[in-house]
Design a protein around this motif. Structure first.
Motif, PDB file in Angstrom:
ATOM      1  N   ASP A  76      52.804  35.943  14.144  1.00 20.18           N
ATOM      2  CA  ASP A  76      51.261  36.505  13.866  1.00 20.18           C
ATOM      3  C   ASP A  76      50.416  35.468  14.369  1.00 20.18           C
ATOM      4  O   ASP A  76      49.234  35.675  14.549  1.00 20.18           O
ATOM      5  CB  ASP A  76      51.192  36.496  12.325  1.00 20.18           C
ATOM      6  N   PHE A  77      50.551  34.216  13.980  1.00 24.12           N
ATOM      7  CA  PHE A  77      49.645  32.987  14.554  1.00 24.12           C
ATOM      8  C   PHE A  77      49.445  33.038  15.746  1.00 24.12           C
ATOM      9  O   PHE A  77      48.362  33.045  16.532  1.00 24.12           O
ATOM     10  CB  PHE A  77      50.196  31.697  13.987  1.00 24.12           C
ATOM     11  N   MET A  78      50.728  33.256  16.747  1.00 21.28           N
ATOM     12  CA  MET A  78      50.719  33.326  18.314  1.00 21.28           C
ATOM     13  C   MET A  78      49.942  34.357  18.655  1.00 21.28           C
ATOM     14  O   MET A  78      49.162  34.492  19.536  1.00 21.28           O
ATOM     15  CB  MET A  78      52.182  33.161  18.648  1.00 21.28           C
ATOM     16  N   ARG A  79      50.109  35.536  18.290  1.00 26.03           N
ATOM     17  CA  ARG A  79      49.473  36.718  18.543  1.00 26.03           C
ATOM     18  C   ARG A  79      47.894  36.647  18.327  1.00 26.03           C
ATOM     19  O   ARG A  79      47.059  37.018  19.176  1.00 26.03           O
ATOM     20  CB  ARG A  79      49.755  37.958  17.801  1.00 26.03           C
ATOM     21  N   GLY A  80      47.498  36.032  17.055  1.00 32.86           N
ATOM     22  CA  GLY A  80      46.042  35.689  16.869  1.00 32.86           C
ATOM     23  C   GLY A  80      45.385  34.738  17.964  1.00 32.86           C
ATOM     24  O   GLY A  80      44.454  35.017  18.368  1.00 32.86           O
ATOM     25  N   ALA A  81      46.124  33.616  18.128  1.00 32.48           N
ATOM     26  CA  ALA A  81      45.846  32.929  19.143  1.00 32.48           C
ATOM     27  C   ALA A  81      45.624  33.308  20.573  1.00 32.48           C
ATOM     28  O   ALA A  81      44.551  33.017  21.234  1.00 32.48           O
ATOM     29  CB  ALA A  81      46.695  31.436  19.198  1.00 32.48           C
ATOM     30  N   LEU A  82      46.470  34.080  20.960  1.00 32.67           N
ATOM     31  CA  LEU A  82      46.348  34.925  22.361  1.00 32.67           C
ATOM     32  C   LEU A  82      45.314  35.940  22.507  1.00 32.67           C
ATOM     33  O   LEU A  82      44.576  35.864  23.407  1.00 32.67           O
ATOM     34  CB  LEU A  82      47.466  35.582  22.443  1.00 32.67           C
ATOM     35  N   LYS A  83      44.957  36.399  21.064  1.00 29.86           N
ATOM     36  CA  LYS A  83      43.764  37.365  21.144  1.00 29.86           C
ATOM     37  C   LYS A  83      42.732  36.648  21.263  1.00 29.86           C
ATOM     38  O   LYS A  83      41.651  37.077  22.023  1.00 29.86           O
ATOM     39  CB  LYS A  83      43.807  38.417  19.888  1.00 29.86           C
TER      40      LYS A  83
END
Length: 91
Positions: A76-83
């Protein structure tokens, strides 16, 4: 042209009785395999590690689920960072 040639080299289909016997044998093999696996600890003897974990009432499945939760949080953190990274590059 014989029946075998017209059916792609396969013989006539098995009779209903043979198919039922095969089905029952397959089910019995699966049940036997499950029964064997559920009793394998008694057959092979308990390992010392398993015995200690059971005596101390330690639930090792909890460790597995903790790791799964950590992976989910990291994803979830990585998806948020990529967004966030994609949004800033477009501006």
């Amino acid at each position: 042209m014989s029946h075998k040639q017209s059916a792609g080299g396969l013989g006539p289909p098995a009779s209903l009785q043979k198919r039922i016997v095969r089905l029952i044998l397959g089910i019995l093999i699966i049940i036997g395999f499950i029964g064997f696996l559920s009793n394998i600890e008694r057959i092979t003897g308990k390992s010392e590690v398993i015995q200690v974990l059971q005596e101390k009432d330690i639930y090792v499945g909890g460790w597995y689920w903790d790791i799964i939760d950590e992976v989910a949080e990291a994803t979830d953190f990585m998806r948020g960072a990529l967004k966030r990274g994609n949004n800033t590059s477009e501006d």
